[in-house]
Design a protein around this motif. Structure first.
Motif, PDB file in Angstrom:
ATOM      1  N   PRO A 119       0.804  -1.221   0.000  1.00  0.00           N
ATOM      2  CA  PRO A 119       0.000   0.000   0.000  1.00  0.00           C
ATOM      3  C   PRO A 119       0.838   1.273   0.000  1.00  0.00           C
ATOM      4  O   PRO A 119       1.921   1.320   0.566  1.00  0.00           O
ATOM      5  N   VAL A 120       0.277   2.282  -0.654  1.00  0.00           N
ATOM      6  CA  VAL A 120       0.833   3.623  -0.549  1.00  0.00           C
ATOM      7  C   VAL A 120       0.494   4.122   0.854  1.00  0.00           C
ATOM      8  O   VAL A 120      -0.568   3.807   1.395  1.00  0.00           O
ATOM      9  N   VAL A 121       1.419   4.855   1.460  1.00  0.00           N
ATOM     10  CA  VAL A 121       1.194   5.408   2.800  1.00  0.00           C
ATOM     11  C   VAL A 121       1.362   6.919   2.712  1.00  0.00           C
ATOM     12  O   VAL A 121       2.417   7.406   2.285  1.00  0.00           O
ATOM     13  N   TRP A 122       0.304   7.640   3.090  1.00  0.00           N
ATOM     14  CA  TRP A 122       0.332   9.097   3.103  1.00  0.00           C
ATOM     15  C   TRP A 122       0.452   9.560   4.545  1.00  0.00           C
ATOM     16  O   TRP A 122      -0.444   9.315   5.365  1.00  0.00           O
ATOM     17  N   CYS A 123       1.561  10.217   4.861  1.00  0.00           N
ATOM     18  CA  CYS A 123       1.850  10.711   6.207  1.00  0.00           C
ATOM     19  C   CYS A 123       1.739  12.233   6.171  1.00  0.00           C
ATOM     20  O   CYS A 123       2.493  12.899   5.459  1.00  0.00           O
ATOM     21  N   VAL A 124       0.799  12.762   6.941  1.00  0.00           N
ATOM     22  CA  VAL A 124       0.423  14.165   6.845  1.00  0.00           C
ATOM     23  C   VAL A 124       1.208  15.032   7.832  1.00  0.00           C
ATOM     24  O   VAL A 124       1.348  14.678   9.002  1.00  0.00           O
ATOM     25  N   SER A 125       1.681  16.165   7.338  1.00  0.00           N
ATOM     26  CA  SER A 125       2.244  17.208   8.204  1.00  0.00           C
ATOM     27  C   SER A 125       1.384  18.450   8.018  1.00  0.00           C
ATOM     28  O   SER A 125       0.455  18.452   7.207  1.00  0.00           O
ATOM     29  N   GLY A 126       1.709  19.495   8.743  1.00  0.00           N
ATOM     30  CA  GLY A 126       0.965  20.739   8.591  1.00  0.00           C
ATOM     31  C   GLY A 126       1.240  21.422   7.264  1.00  0.00           C
ATOM     32  O   GLY A 126       0.467  22.264   6.812  1.00  0.00           O
ATOM     33  N   GLU A 127       2.326  21.066   6.628  1.00  0.00           N
ATOM     34  CA  GLU A 127       2.749  21.718   5.393  1.00  0.00           C
ATOM     35  C   GLU A 127       2.578  20.864   4.146  1.00  0.00           C
ATOM     36  O   GLU A 127       2.431  21.386   3.050  1.00  0.00           O
ATOM     37  N   ASP A 128       2.664  19.543   4.298  1.00  0.00           N
ATOM     38  CA  ASP A 128       2.771  18.685   3.132  1.00  0.00           C
ATOM     39  C   ASP A 128       2.300  17.276   3.480  1.00  0.00           C
ATOM     40  O   ASP A 128       1.908  16.993   4.612  1.00  0.00           O
ATOM     41  N   VAL A 129       2.400  16.401   2.518  1.00  0.00           N
ATOM     42  CA  VAL A 129       2.095  14.995   2.712  1.00  0.00           C
ATOM     43  C   VAL A 129       3.277  14.187   2.187  1.00  0.00           C
ATOM     44  O   VAL A 129       3.667  14.334   1.028  1.00  0.00           O
ATOM     45  N   LEU A 130       3.852  13.380   3.053  1.00  0.00           N
ATOM     46  CA  LEU A 130       4.904  12.462   2.644  1.00  0.00           C
ATOM     47  C   LEU A 130       4.227  11.240   2.045  1.00  0.00           C
ATOM     48  O   LEU A 130       3.396  10.610   2.694  1.00  0.00           O
ATOM     49  N   GLU A 131       4.561  10.920   0.805  1.00  0.00           N
ATOM     50  CA  GLU A 131       4.003   9.742   0.145  1.00  0.00           C
ATOM     51  C   GLU A 131       5.103   8.696   0.006  1.00  0.00           C
ATOM     52  O   GLU A 131       6.170   8.983  -0.527  1.00  0.00           O
ATOM     53  N   THR A 132       4.822   7.509   0.515  1.00  0.00           N
ATOM     54  CA  THR A 132       5.799   6.429   0.437  1.00  0.00           C
ATOM     55  C   THR A 132       5.048   5.110   0.279  1.00  0.00           C
ATOM     56  O   THR A 132       3.828   5.097   0.139  1.00  0.00           O
ATOM     57  N   ARG A 133       5.760   4.043   0.289  1.00  0.00           N
ATOM     58  CA  ARG A 133       5.173   2.706   0.240  1.00  0.00           C
ATOM     59  C   ARG A 133       5.495   1.988   1.539  1.00  0.00           C
ATOM     60  O   ARG A 133       6.546   2.216   2.151  1.00  0.00           O
ATOM     61  N   LEU A 134       4.622   1.096   1.941  1.00  0.00           N
ATOM     62  CA  LEU A 134       4.836   0.341   3.173  1.00  0.00           C
ATOM     63  C   LEU A 134       6.153  -0.423   3.119  1.00  0.00           C
ATOM     64  O   LEU A 134       6.880  -0.484   4.106  1.00  0.00           O
ATOM     65  N   SER A 135       6.486  -0.982   1.961  1.00  0.00           N
ATOM     66  CA  SER A 135       7.729  -1.747   1.840  1.00  0.00           C
ATOM     67  C   SER A 135       8.966  -0.879   2.060  1.00  0.00           C
ATOM     68  O   SER A 135      10.009  -1.387   2.480  1.00  0.00           O
ATOM     69  N   LEU A 136       8.861   0.420   1.815  1.00  0.00           N
ATOM     70  CA  LEU A 136       9.987   1.323   2.075  1.00  0.00           C
ATOM     71  C   LEU A 136      10.066   1.690   3.555  1.00  0.00           C
ATOM     72  O   LEU A 136      11.150   1.944   4.067  1.00  0.00           O
ATOM     73  N   LEU A 137       8.904   1.727   4.209  1.00  0.00           N
ATOM     74  CA  LEU A 137       8.886   2.000   5.648  1.00  0.00           C
ATOM     75  C   LEU A 137       9.338   0.782   6.453  1.00  0.00           C
ATOM     76  O   LEU A 137       9.869   0.928   7.548  1.00  0.00           O
ATOM     77  N   LEU A 138       9.093  -0.412   5.911  1.00  0.00           N
ATOM     78  CA  LEU A 138       9.436  -1.645   6.605  1.00  0.00           C
ATOM     79  C   LEU A 138      10.067  -2.639   5.629  1.00  0.00           C
ATOM     80  O   LEU A 138       9.445  -3.620   5.232  1.00  0.00           O
ATOM     81  N   PRO A 139      11.313  -2.372   5.239  1.00  0.00           N
ATOM     82  CA  PRO A 139      11.965  -3.330   4.344  1.00  0.00           C
ATOM     83  C   PRO A 139      12.239  -4.641   5.091  1.00  0.00           C
ATOM     84  O   PRO A 139      12.443  -4.647   6.302  1.00  0.00           O
ATOM     85  N   HIS A 140      12.199  -5.726   4.366  1.00  0.00           N
ATOM     86  CA  HIS A 140      12.493  -7.045   4.950  1.00  0.00           C
ATOM     87  C   HIS A 140      11.541  -7.370   6.092  1.00  0.00           C
ATOM     88  O   HIS A 140      11.952  -7.872   7.146  1.00  0.00           O
ATOM     89  N   ALA A 141      10.258  -7.093   5.893  1.00  0.00           N
ATOM     90  CA  ALA A 141       9.247  -7.340   6.935  1.00  0.00           C
ATOM     91  C   ALA A 141       9.228  -8.809   7.334  1.00  0.00           C
ATOM     92  O   ALA A 141       9.472  -9.705   6.531  1.00  0.00           O
ATOM     93  N   PHE A 142       8.926  -9.051   8.587  1.00  0.00           N
ATOM     94  CA  PHE A 142       8.735 -10.395   9.118  1.00  0.00           C
ATOM     95  C   PHE A 142       7.353 -10.860   8.726  1.00  0.00           C
ATOM     96  O   PHE A 142       6.383 -10.128   8.854  1.00  0.00           O
ATOM     97  N   GLY A 143       7.255 -12.083   8.237  1.00  0.00           N
ATOM     98  CA  GLY A 143       5.947 -12.594   7.833  1.00  0.00           C
ATOM     99  C   GLY A 143       5.864 -14.086   8.036  1.00  0.00           C
ATOM    100  O   GLY A 143       6.781 -14.714   8.592  1.00  0.00           O
ATOM    101  N   PRO A 144       4.799 -14.699   7.545  1.00  0.00           N
ATOM    102  CA  PRO A 144       4.594 -16.136   7.717  1.00  0.00           C
ATOM    103  C   PRO A 144       5.753 -16.973   7.202  1.00  0.00           C
ATOM    104  O   PRO A 144       6.051 -18.026   7.748  1.00  0.00           O
ATOM    105  N   GLY A 145       6.411 -16.511   6.171  1.00  0.00           N
ATOM    106  CA  GLY A 145       7.550 -17.254   5.635  1.00  0.00           C
ATOM    107  C   GLY A 145       8.761 -17.308   6.561  1.00  0.00           C
ATOM    108  O   GLY A 145       9.669 -18.096   6.356  1.00  0.00           O
ATOM    109  N   ASN A 146       8.739 -16.466   7.600  1.00  0.00           N
ATOM    110  CA  ASN A 146       9.843 -16.436   8.559  1.00  0.00           C
ATOM    111  C   ASN A 146       9.597 -17.343   9.753  1.00  0.00           C
ATOM    112  O   ASN A 146      10.457 -17.421  10.637  1.00  0.00           O
ATOM    113  N   LEU A 147       8.453 -17.992   9.792  1.00  0.00           N
ATOM    114  CA  LEU A 147       8.132 -18.847  10.937  1.00  0.00           C
ATOM    115  C   LEU A 147       8.769 -20.207  10.800  1.00  0.00           C
ATOM    116  O   LEU A 147       9.008 -20.706   9.746  1.00  0.00           O
TER     117      LEU A 147
END
Length: 147
Positions: A119-147
């Motif tokens: 998902p795209v993630v929109w993080c709001v400030s008083g001046e702007d909106v930071l647009e990023t992707r969840l994978s950039l916020l959490l690279p190498h996420a832990f998931g079912p494949g890590n169990l």
């Protein structure tokens, strides 16, 4: 065919959710809105607790609400807004955008992973909106494949 919520609508939903925050200790209201491919929007607000470690972030509340309603994938967008309570109790964001904390990034990644989305993630400030992707916020996420 339904259309996923657009950026403005999702940010406004997060802003409205922030007015429902229970933040008597920090005074910092956070709202989150999750947008799904089928057009659904699910929101959450932070819920503080006198035992600080038991507090819940807005994103986690929103994911819990979505999962409780049967959502198992299709997450395409997330909007997060936070700041001191302004008029009407809504968050009045400061100059820096509020991003999901590490725990919330992981919780969002679990839901997104169920549908194979980034998902795209929109993080709001008083001046702007930071647009990023969840994978950039959490690279190498832990998931079912890590169990």
């Amino acid at each position: 065919m339904t259309t996923p919520p657009n950026r403005s609508a999702l940010i406004e939903a997060a802003r409205a959710a922030s007015a429902k925050a229970y933040a008597p200790y920090s005074g910092f209201h956070v709202g989150a809105a999750l947008g799904f491919a089928d057009g659904r929007v699910v929101t959450g607000a932070n819920v503080e607790n006198a035992s600080y470690g038991l507090s819940l972030c807005a994103e986690t509340v929103a994911v819990a609400a979505a999962m409780s309603a049967g959502a198992r994938g299709g997450l395409v967008a997330v909007a997060v807004i936070g700041g001191a309570a302004g008029a009407g109790g809504e968050a009045a964001p400061g100059p820096e955008p509020v991003t999901p904390c590490g725990r919330c990034r992981q919780v969002l990644a679990e839901l997104a992973g169920l549908g194979g989305t980034d998902p795209v993630v929109w993080c709001v400030s008083g001046e702007d909106v930071l647009e990023t992707r969840l994978s950039l916020l959490l690279p190498h996420a832990f998931g079912p494949g890590n169990l």
